[in-house]
Design a protein around this motif. Sequence first.
Motif, PDB file in Angstrom:
ATOM      1  N   VAL A  12       0.850  -1.199   0.000  1.00  0.00           N
ATOM      2  CA  VAL A  12       0.000   0.000   0.000  1.00  0.00           C
ATOM      3  C   VAL A  12       0.882   1.244   0.000  1.00  0.00           C
ATOM      4  CG1 VAL A  12      -1.787   1.268   1.220  1.00  0.00           C
ATOM      5  CG2 VAL A  12      -1.784  -1.239   1.272  1.00  0.00           C
ATOM      6  N   PRO A  13       0.790   2.096  -1.024  1.00  0.00           N
ATOM      7  CA  PRO A  13       1.582   3.331  -1.032  1.00  0.00           C
ATOM      8  C   PRO A  13       1.016   4.358  -0.056  1.00  0.00           C
ATOM      9  CG  PRO A  13       0.192   3.216  -2.991  1.00  0.00           C
ATOM     10  CD  PRO A  13       0.011   1.925  -2.268  1.00  0.00           C
ATOM     11  N   MET A  14       1.896   4.956   0.713  1.00  0.00           N
ATOM     12  CA  MET A  14       1.505   5.949   1.706  1.00  0.00           C
ATOM     13  C   MET A  14       2.441   7.144   1.646  1.00  0.00           C
ATOM     14  SD  MET A  14       0.764   3.650   5.104  1.00  0.00           S
ATOM     15  CE  MET A  14      -0.245   2.166   5.037  1.00  0.00           C
ATOM     16  N   VAL A  15       1.969   8.236   2.226  1.00  0.00           N
ATOM     17  CA  VAL A  15       2.802   9.422   2.395  1.00  0.00           C
ATOM     18  C   VAL A  15       2.838   9.757   3.877  1.00  0.00           C
ATOM     19  CG1 VAL A  15       3.086  11.871   1.894  1.00  0.00           C
ATOM     20  CG2 VAL A  15       2.271  10.317   0.103  1.00  0.00           C
ATOM     21  N   ALA A  16       4.033   9.841   4.428  1.00  0.00           N
ATOM     22  CA  ALA A  16       4.216  10.256   5.820  1.00  0.00           C
ATOM     23  C   ALA A  16       4.652  11.716   5.825  1.00  0.00           C
ATOM     24  CB  ALA A  16       5.272   9.390   6.505  1.00  0.00           C
ATOM     25  N   THR A  17       4.015  12.525   6.677  1.00  0.00           N
ATOM     26  CA  THR A  17       4.328  13.951   6.770  1.00  0.00           C
ATOM     27  C   THR A  17       4.710  14.285   8.200  1.00  0.00           C
ATOM     28  OG1 THR A  17       2.741  14.472   5.009  1.00  0.00           O
ATOM     29  CG2 THR A  17       3.471  16.291   6.403  1.00  0.00           C
ATOM     30  N   LEU A  18       5.947  14.728   8.385  1.00  0.00           N
ATOM     31  CA  LEU A  18       6.472  15.065   9.702  1.00  0.00           C
ATOM     32  C   LEU A  18       6.620  16.573   9.832  1.00  0.00           C
ATOM     33  CD1 LEU A  18       7.881  14.021  12.396  1.00  0.00           C
ATOM     34  CD2 LEU A  18      10.031  14.347  11.154  1.00  0.00           C
TER      35      LEU A  18
END
Length: 204
Positions: A12-18
């Motif tokens: 599953v492609p995801m985007v993590a934003t910190l």
Amino acid sequence: MTRTEEVEIEGVPMVATLVPGRGGIGLLALHGSNEGGTAQLAELVARRCAATSLVFTQPRVRPPVHIPSPRLGPEHCALLREFLARVSLTVSLHGHLRPETPHTIFLGGRNRTAAHVLAEALTATAPDFRAVTDPTAIPPGLRGMHPGNPVNLTRLGGVQVELPLLARTSGGADIPPGPVVEALVAGVEELLTCGAPRRDPGLC
């Protein structure tokens, strides 16, 4: 400075934003695309408290896939590793759809002292919702006690906040209601004021 990372977990492609902040508290939303309002709530509370936030979303996946929290470990994501190293305690925001408890917020996770601090703030500022801290009264799937759950991987563990739909959305949109925002801001600020709380009773 806001940073993002594209990751793939179980296909599953995801985007993590910190968004790095100050202090030892971090706001986490692992299922930002699945559990409406949790991403927005994590970002709002972190911004108000100058805390760190990390949000996972699935912008290219329809419908979004729910991967259990213990399988979203730091081995998959450099920004999650940085988050866990940066903060000492995590407040992880999730959503539940239990029809029998539409006004109940469950506070799980392994730092029970911090759970009680957040519960007191919710009771005082968002009285329309019932805050439950007794682990035996929390449905097993919402307790957040698994040792591999990211909420428990910071030095002092954390609190898994399971919010019903009414506590994380309003007007049919992913806009957290004001009293819940204010309550979590007050709770996180209390945790910051008291310093990093221990897992056992006796905070402050």
